[in-house]
Design an enzyme around this catalytic site. Structure first.
Site, mmCIF file in Angstrom:
data_model
loop_
_atom_site.group_PDB
_atom_site.id
_atom_site.type_symbol
_atom_site.label_atom_id
_atom_site.label_comp_id
_atom_site.label_asym_id
_atom_site.label_seq_id
_atom_site.Cartn_x
_atom_site.Cartn_y
_atom_site.Cartn_z
ATOM 1 N N ASN A 11 -31.030 -85.601 -3.960
ATOM 2 C CA ASN A 11 -32.231 -84.638 -2.596
ATOM 3 C C ASN A 11 -33.461 -84.760 -2.790
ATOM 4 O O ASN A 11 -34.237 -85.126 -1.985
ATOM 5 C CB ASN A 11 -31.657 -82.867 -2.275
ATOM 6 C CG ASN A 11 -32.504 -82.328 -3.899
ATOM 7 O OD1 ASN A 11 -32.304 -82.602 -4.630
ATOM 8 N ND2 ASN A 11 -33.230 -81.510 -3.613
ATOM 9 N N ARG A 12 -34.154 -86.146 -3.741
ATOM 10 C CA ARG A 12 -34.905 -86.488 -4.070
ATOM 11 C C ARG A 12 -35.468 -87.038 -5.572
ATOM 12 O O ARG A 12 -34.262 -87.600 -5.942
ATOM 13 C CB ARG A 12 -35.988 -85.053 -4.473
ATOM 14 C CG ARG A 12 -35.776 -84.200 -5.421
ATOM 15 C CD ARG A 12 -36.836 -82.807 -5.408
ATOM 16 N NE ARG A 12 -36.616 -82.595 -6.748
ATOM 17 C CZ ARG A 12 -36.757 -80.821 -7.266
ATOM 18 N NH1 ARG A 12 -37.191 -79.985 -5.758
ATOM 19 N NH2 ARG A 12 -36.385 -80.673 -8.072
ATOM 20 N N GLY A 13 -37.002 -87.214 -5.008
ATOM 21 C CA GLY A 13 -36.491 -88.617 -6.107
ATOM 22 C C GLY A 13 -35.687 -89.639 -6.191
ATOM 23 O O GLY A 13 -35.728 -90.581 -5.423
ATOM 24 N N ILE A 14 -36.363 -90.202 -7.791
ATOM 25 C CA ILE A 14 -34.807 -91.220 -7.941
ATOM 26 C C ILE A 14 -33.256 -91.222 -7.765
ATOM 27 O O ILE A 14 -32.651 -91.786 -6.746
ATOM 28 C CB ILE A 14 -35.181 -90.954 -9.824
ATOM 29 C CG1 ILE A 14 -36.232 -91.771 -10.221
ATOM 30 C CG2 ILE A 14 -34.305 -91.681 -9.761
ATOM 31 C CD1 ILE A 14 -36.361 -91.366 -11.622
ATOM 32 N N ARG A 34 -30.032 -77.714 -4.300
ATOM 33 C CA ARG A 34 -30.399 -75.802 -5.490
ATOM 34 C C ARG A 34 -31.212 -75.369 -4.596
ATOM 35 O O ARG A 34 -30.785 -74.931 -4.170
ATOM 36 C CB ARG A 34 -30.883 -76.093 -6.398
ATOM 37 C CG ARG A 34 -29.929 -77.167 -7.717
ATOM 38 C CD ARG A 34 -30.274 -76.194 -9.185
ATOM 39 N NE ARG A 34 -31.810 -76.442 -9.615
ATOM 40 C CZ ARG A 34 -32.682 -76.326 -10.339
ATOM 41 N NH1 ARG A 34 -32.408 -75.478 -11.135
ATOM 42 N NH2 ARG A 34 -34.303 -76.761 -10.961
ATOM 43 N N ASP A 48 -25.252 -75.365 -8.164
ATOM 44 C CA ASP A 48 -26.344 -75.834 -9.491
ATOM 45 C C ASP A 48 -25.506 -76.560 -10.244
ATOM 46 O O ASP A 48 -24.373 -75.458 -11.430
ATOM 47 C CB ASP A 48 -27.282 -73.911 -9.778
ATOM 48 C CG ASP A 48 -27.608 -73.798 -11.354
ATOM 49 O OD1 ASP A 48 -27.245 -74.260 -11.900
ATOM 50 O OD2 ASP A 48 -28.157 -72.516 -10.839
ATOM 51 N N GLY A 77 -31.633 -83.029 -13.026
ATOM 52 C CA GLY A 77 -32.000 -82.679 -14.887
ATOM 53 C C GLY A 77 -33.149 -81.845 -14.362
ATOM 54 O O GLY A 77 -34.233 -81.209 -13.210
ATOM 55 N N TYR A 140 -36.803 -81.637 -23.929
ATOM 56 C CA TYR A 140 -35.763 -83.191 -22.725
ATOM 57 C C TYR A 140 -36.062 -83.639 -23.761
ATOM 58 O O TYR A 140 -34.256 -84.247 -23.217
ATOM 59 C CB TYR A 140 -37.650 -82.962 -21.554
ATOM 60 C CG TYR A 140 -37.297 -84.099 -20.666
ATOM 61 C CD1 TYR A 140 -36.643 -83.732 -19.855
ATOM 62 C CD2 TYR A 140 -37.755 -85.519 -20.761
ATOM 63 C CE1 TYR A 140 -36.502 -84.571 -18.279
ATOM 64 C CE2 TYR A 140 -37.062 -86.168 -19.863
ATOM 65 C CZ TYR A 140 -36.233 -86.066 -18.507
ATOM 66 O OH TYR A 140 -36.162 -86.737 -17.966
ATOM 67 N N LYS A 144 -32.057 -85.561 -23.537
ATOM 68 C CA LYS A 144 -31.817 -86.978 -22.413
ATOM 69 C C LYS A 144 -31.441 -87.758 -23.291
ATOM 70 O O LYS A 144 -30.391 -88.538 -23.382
ATOM 71 C CB LYS A 144 -33.202 -87.416 -22.126
ATOM 72 C CG LYS A 144 -33.233 -87.175 -20.841
ATOM 73 C CD LYS A 144 -31.736 -86.829 -19.771
ATOM 74 C CE LYS A 144 -33.290 -86.306 -18.253
ATOM 75 N NZ LYS A 144 -31.768 -86.763 -17.126
#
Length: 234
Positions: A11-14, A34, A48, A77, A140, A144
């Site tokens: 839904n956003r960004g990358i 979410r 979620d 993430g 994080y 990852k």
């Protein structure tokens, strides 16, 4: 030929850039979100990924509306940045549960249909931080980095069924998440990037689309950094 594509956190960004790239190629694209209003143009499913029941319901809705998932991009993430001695158990476990265990949930469910079809593409979004580490991001980075071992193990398990599993590891990218980084720290990070600039979400999306394409049919278990050279050698 249009494929059924599923992108978590699209839904956003990358994630949104990846969703737009697949849609532009004519694929049917489902995304999870979410909160807030999801972007138009995709099958948006509220989910979620830390909740197994919500993951199952999301897959049922996607399968009903656009067919079994043929391409999965595990992108969702979270971050809870803090120096280790100030990091709470909750800060650590929340990030591991969303980024690593959440990816386990969505990949496992997608693989059921892919195994039946004897084909599929899984692209997992990790991070350059997984390869080189980052101050204040032990949780994080651990989550990852775990995705790399997870994905490579699955590449071995699933390869004989025509399913490829690859990892894209973005570096500093122009998103709301990177925008929250303090200006001084951001300048330090830019100094560590050989190309000397921040990445664009579309550049990450192009790498993901390649790994999901027929041109990448003989690539599996790969970790593709898209980070301007920041983590090279790691």
């Amino acid at each position: 030929m249009s494929r059924s594509v599923f992108i978590t956190g699209g839904n956003r960004g990358i994630g949104l850039a990846i969703a737009r790239a697949f849609a532009a190629a004519g694929d049917s694209v489902a995304i999870t979100y979410r909160s807030g209003e999801p972007p138009v143009g995709f099958l948006a499913v509220k989910c979620d990924i830390t909740d197994p029941e919500q993951v199952e319901q999301a897959y049922k809705e996607i399968e009903e509306k656009q067919g079994p998932v043929e391409v999965l991009v595990a992108n969702a993430g979270v971050t809870r940045d803090q120096l280790l001695l100030r990091m709470s158990e909750e800060d650590f476990s929340t990030v591991i549960d969303a980024n690593l265990t959440g990816t386990f949930r969505v990949v496992k469910r997608a693989c059921k249909g892919m195994l039946r079809a004897r084909k599929g593409r899984v692209v997992v979004i990790s991070s350059a931080v997984a390869l080189r580490g980052e101050t204040g991001q032990a949780n994080y980075a651990a989550s990852k980095a775990g995705l790399v071992g997870f994905s490579r193990s699955l590449a071995r398990e699933l390869g004989s069924r025509g399913i490829t599993v690859n990892v894209v590891a973005p570096g500093l990218t122009d998103t709301a998440m990177s925008g929250a980084v303090a200006e001084e720290r951001r300048a330090e990070m830019l100094n560590q990037i050989p190309l000397g600039r921040i990445g664009q979400p579309d550049e990450i999306a192009a790498a993901v689309r390649f790994l999901a394409s027929d041109d990448a049919a003989y690539i599996t278990g790969a970790v593709l950094p898209v980070d301007g050279g920041a983590a090279m050698g790691h």
